[in-house]
Design a protein around this motif. Structure first.
Motif, PDB file in Angstrom:
ATOM      1  N   ALA A 130     -75.656  54.854 -49.818  1.00  0.00           N
ATOM      2  CA  ALA A 130     -74.702  54.524 -48.978  1.00  0.00           C
ATOM      3  C   ALA A 130     -73.361  55.664 -48.604  1.00  0.00           C
ATOM      4  O   ALA A 130     -73.245  55.458 -47.255  1.00  0.00           O
ATOM      5  CB  ALA A 130     -74.338  53.035 -49.785  1.00  0.00           C
ATOM      6  N   SER A 131     -72.969  56.062 -49.600  1.00  0.00           N
ATOM      7  CA  SER A 131     -72.377  57.192 -49.441  1.00  0.00           C
ATOM      8  C   SER A 131     -72.731  58.945 -49.014  1.00  0.00           C
ATOM      9  O   SER A 131     -72.105  59.173 -48.433  1.00  0.00           O
ATOM     10  CB  SER A 131     -71.111  57.584 -50.600  1.00  0.00           C
ATOM     11  N   VAL A 132     -74.059  58.658 -49.140  1.00  0.00           N
ATOM     12  CA  VAL A 132     -74.786  60.064 -48.817  1.00  0.00           C
ATOM     13  C   VAL A 132     -75.285  60.260 -47.313  1.00  0.00           C
ATOM     14  O   VAL A 132     -75.020  59.010 -47.146  1.00  0.00           O
ATOM     15  CB  VAL A 132     -75.955  61.217 -49.850  1.00  0.00           C
ATOM     16  N   GLU A 133     -75.490  61.504 -46.745  1.00  0.00           N
ATOM     17  CA  GLU A 133     -75.826  61.156 -45.299  1.00  0.00           C
ATOM     18  C   GLU A 133     -77.047  61.355 -45.536  1.00  0.00           C
ATOM     19  O   GLU A 133     -77.845  61.931 -46.652  1.00  0.00           O
ATOM     20  CB  GLU A 133     -75.658  63.203 -44.839  1.00  0.00           C
ATOM     21  N   ARG A 134     -77.245  61.226 -44.411  1.00  0.00           N
ATOM     22  CA  ARG A 134     -78.728  60.603 -44.725  1.00  0.00           C
ATOM     23  C   ARG A 134     -79.621  61.310 -43.206  1.00  0.00           C
ATOM     24  O   ARG A 134     -79.062  61.338 -41.903  1.00  0.00           O
ATOM     25  CB  ARG A 134     -79.071  59.259 -44.321  1.00  0.00           C
ATOM     26  N   VAL A 135     -80.664  61.195 -43.590  1.00  0.00           N
ATOM     27  CA  VAL A 135     -81.770  61.750 -41.573  1.00  0.00           C
ATOM     28  C   VAL A 135     -82.650  60.747 -41.038  1.00  0.00           C
ATOM     29  O   VAL A 135     -82.606  59.904 -42.403  1.00  0.00           O
ATOM     30  CB  VAL A 135     -82.545  63.002 -41.977  1.00  0.00           C
ATOM     31  N   ASN A 136     -82.931  60.518 -39.942  1.00  0.00           N
ATOM     32  CA  ASN A 136     -83.580  59.479 -39.438  1.00  0.00           C
ATOM     33  C   ASN A 136     -85.225  59.504 -40.373  1.00  0.00           C
ATOM     34  O   ASN A 136     -85.164  60.411 -40.734  1.00  0.00           O
ATOM     35  CB  ASN A 136     -83.638  59.901 -38.163  1.00  0.00           C
ATOM     36  N   ALA A 137     -85.678  58.242 -40.839  1.00  0.00           N
ATOM     37  CA  ALA A 137     -86.632  58.512 -41.842  1.00  0.00           C
ATOM     38  C   ALA A 137     -87.353  58.722 -40.452  1.00  0.00           C
ATOM     39  O   ALA A 137     -88.726  59.605 -41.493  1.00  0.00           O
ATOM     40  CB  ALA A 137     -87.066  56.855 -41.381  1.00  0.00           C
ATOM     41  N   GLU A 138     -88.245  58.747 -39.243  1.00  0.00           N
ATOM     42  CA  GLU A 138     -89.375  59.014 -39.145  1.00  0.00           C
ATOM     43  C   GLU A 138     -89.877  60.242 -38.982  1.00  0.00           C
ATOM     44  O   GLU A 138     -89.687  61.478 -38.814  1.00  0.00           O
ATOM     45  CB  GLU A 138     -89.360  58.693 -37.521  1.00  0.00           C
ATOM     46  N   LEU A 139     -88.247  61.340 -38.681  1.00  0.00           N
ATOM     47  CA  LEU A 139     -88.043  63.086 -38.554  1.00  0.00           C
ATOM     48  C   LEU A 139     -88.801  63.250 -40.087  1.00  0.00           C
ATOM     49  O   LEU A 139     -89.598  63.890 -40.550  1.00  0.00           O
ATOM     50  CB  LEU A 139     -86.187  63.408 -38.189  1.00  0.00           C
ATOM     51  N   PHE A 140     -87.336  62.712 -41.182  1.00  0.00           N
ATOM     52  CA  PHE A 140     -88.128  62.756 -42.529  1.00  0.00           C
ATOM     53  C   PHE A 140     -89.842  62.716 -42.775  1.00  0.00           C
ATOM     54  O   PHE A 140     -90.492  63.744 -43.498  1.00  0.00           O
ATOM     55  CB  PHE A 140     -87.609  61.864 -43.215  1.00  0.00           C
ATOM     56  N   THR A 141     -89.938  61.931 -42.073  1.00  0.00           N
ATOM     57  CA  THR A 141     -92.156  61.646 -42.318  1.00  0.00           C
ATOM     58  C   THR A 141     -92.680  62.472 -41.907  1.00  0.00           C
ATOM     59  O   THR A 141     -93.505  63.058 -42.559  1.00  0.00           O
ATOM     60  CB  THR A 141     -91.905  59.679 -42.207  1.00  0.00           C
ATOM     61  N   LEU A 142     -91.804  62.820 -40.414  1.00  0.00           N
ATOM     62  CA  LEU A 142     -93.048  63.757 -39.750  1.00  0.00           C
ATOM     63  C   LEU A 142     -92.674  64.952 -40.118  1.00  0.00           C
ATOM     64  O   LEU A 142     -93.606  65.919 -40.086  1.00  0.00           O
ATOM     65  CB  LEU A 142     -92.526  63.496 -38.368  1.00  0.00           C
ATOM     66  N   THR A 143     -92.140  65.794 -40.930  1.00  0.00           N
ATOM     67  CA  THR A 143     -91.645  66.883 -41.161  1.00  0.00           C
ATOM     68  C   THR A 143     -92.199  66.907 -42.988  1.00  0.00           C
ATOM     69  O   THR A 143     -93.210  68.178 -42.819  1.00  0.00           O
ATOM     70  CB  THR A 143     -90.312  66.945 -41.916  1.00  0.00           C
ATOM     71  N   TYR A 144     -92.609  66.162 -43.356  1.00  0.00           N
ATOM     72  CA  TYR A 144     -93.561  66.060 -44.661  1.00  0.00           C
ATOM     73  C   TYR A 144     -94.978  65.926 -44.243  1.00  0.00           C
ATOM     74  O   TYR A 144     -95.462  66.677 -45.074  1.00  0.00           O
ATOM     75  CB  TYR A 144     -92.891  64.281 -45.277  1.00  0.00           C
ATOM     76  N   GLY A 145     -94.775  65.325 -43.149  1.00  0.00           N
ATOM     77  CA  GLY A 145     -96.449  65.128 -42.119  1.00  0.00           C
ATOM     78  C   GLY A 145     -96.990  66.875 -42.659  1.00  0.00           C
ATOM     79  O   GLY A 145     -97.779  67.222 -42.497  1.00  0.00           O
ATOM     80  N   ALA A 146     -95.698  67.467 -40.955  1.00  0.00           N
ATOM     81  CA  ALA A 146     -96.361  68.437 -41.103  1.00  0.00           C
ATOM     82  C   ALA A 146     -96.435  69.398 -41.988  1.00  0.00           C
ATOM     83  O   ALA A 146     -97.300  70.419 -42.227  1.00  0.00           O
ATOM     84  CB  ALA A 146     -95.341  69.147 -40.290  1.00  0.00           C
ATOM     85  N   ILE A 147     -95.523  69.462 -43.340  1.00  0.00           N
ATOM     86  CA  ILE A 147     -95.946  70.297 -44.478  1.00  0.00           C
ATOM     87  C   ILE A 147     -97.521  70.111 -45.133  1.00  0.00           C
ATOM     88  O   ILE A 147     -98.244  71.212 -45.332  1.00  0.00           O
ATOM     89  CB  ILE A 147     -94.774  69.992 -45.562  1.00  0.00           C
TER      90      ILE A 147
END
Lengths: 187, 135
Positions: free
Chosen positions: A15-32
């Motif tokens: 709850a306290s850490v910074e987060r990124v949008n889940a789709e951005l994360f998923t698609l970035t990993y996908g791109a890798i």
């Protein structure tokens, strides 16, 4: 930063850490993964590379984990595995895993993920059947545990992308490396 | 359910990436070829019409005897084309919208190359289920 005493729960940290949008994360990993498949061509090589990348993440991530979670030394491997599943996964992926399938001497267990944000939208095409899409996770765990003096072997035993009902990582403790100083007193 | 319905997806580079005969009529090869031919012939009309309107759903743009062609053009100019003999406009529109959602999921898959054939069996099953539901 004020230091609360005692370990914090995974939810509290998440709850306290910074987060990124889940789709951005998923698609970035996908791109890798996509790029690795293009560059390395062999699925086996991609698995190896993902594991190596995960390892490099893990050996750094463990420091952040220890700093933020405030956990103290785990007494045995069982506690370590619980800590990874309940706090580690929650903190960095936002999901909770469960630990099952302990063997008799407590050195081998399975971490089961029902939900995995890395694989949203993903479907393995026929050309990538041997791919362990989430192999980065096994590398992260291996790397992180190695930094706290545990040599482990992490393998996938179930994979939803291959038609199983959950993700299951088998974590096997090979040996505990005693902590040693890099120098001797009389040198 | 419609007796005749042929559904294809054409990529922005004019390559068919998915085809399905979804009608309840008995499958015959020569008829399937005729359907492809009609849809192919309708491409020019789609191209002209797509730029004249902001709507994605272009209904009944072409006809051949009792067969009608309806098209749904996505923002990326992928064309979902349906050849049908029913007059159920609302159903066809819903069908297109739901297939569009499925198509978005397909292109979000990092392992799918945009513009290549859609080979996913999951997608195929879902499209056929939607066809049964709406057409």
């Amino acid at each position: 930063m004020s230091r609360a005493s005692g370990p914090r729960s995974g939810d509290a940290i998440f709850a306290s850490v910074e987060r990124v949008n889940a789709e951005l994360f998923t698609l970035t990993y996908g791109a890798i993964v996509r790029q690795l498949l293009t560059d390395l061509e062999e699925v086996e090589e991609v698995n190896k590379q993902l594991d190596q990348m995960g390892y490099n993440i893990g050996i750094r991530l463990i420091d952040e984990f220890l700093a933020k979670s405030n956990v103290s030394r785990c007494v045995d491997f069982k506690e370590t595995a619980d800590m990874i599943a309940k706090v580690g996964f929650k903190m960095f992926l936002g999901v909770t895993a469960s630990v099952t399938n302990w063997d008799a001497d407590g050195t081998c267990c399975s971490i089961v993920l029902e939900d995995n944000p890395l694989v949203d939208f993903v479907e393995l095409p026929d050309t990538c059947q041997g791919l362990y899409y989430c192999n980065i996770l096994s590398g992260v765990i291996r790397g992180a545990l190695e930094m706290v003096s545990m040599k482990t072997e992490v393998t996938w035993t179930r994979d939803m992308l291959r038609g199983d009902d959950a993700f299951e990582l088998q974590v096997k403790l090979l040996k505990q490396v005693p902590e040693e100083y890099p120098y001797k007193d009389d040198d | 359910m419609a007796t005749t319905a042929c559904f294809i997806i054409v990529s922005r580079n004019d390559i068919p990436i998915y085809e399905a005969e979804v009608g309840s009529a008995v499958k015959r090869e020569d008829v399937a070829h005729l359907h492809q031919f009609i849809l192919h012939a309708a491409q020019d009309i789609v191209q002209d019409l797509a730029w004249t309107t902001s709507a994605m759903f272009l209904k009944a743009i072409d006809r051949f005897n009792d067969l009608v062609v309806s098209v749904y053009v996505t923002a990326g100019h992928t064309r979902l084309m349906l050849l049908h003999d029913s007059r159920n406009d609302d159903g066809i529109k819903s069908f297109f919208q739901e297939v569009h959602e499925l198509y978005i999921k397909i292109i979000l898959n990092p392992l799918y190359l945009p513009g290549s054939r859609i080979t996913s069996s999951h997608f195929d099953t879902k499209v056929r289920a939607l066809a049964r539901k709406y057409l």
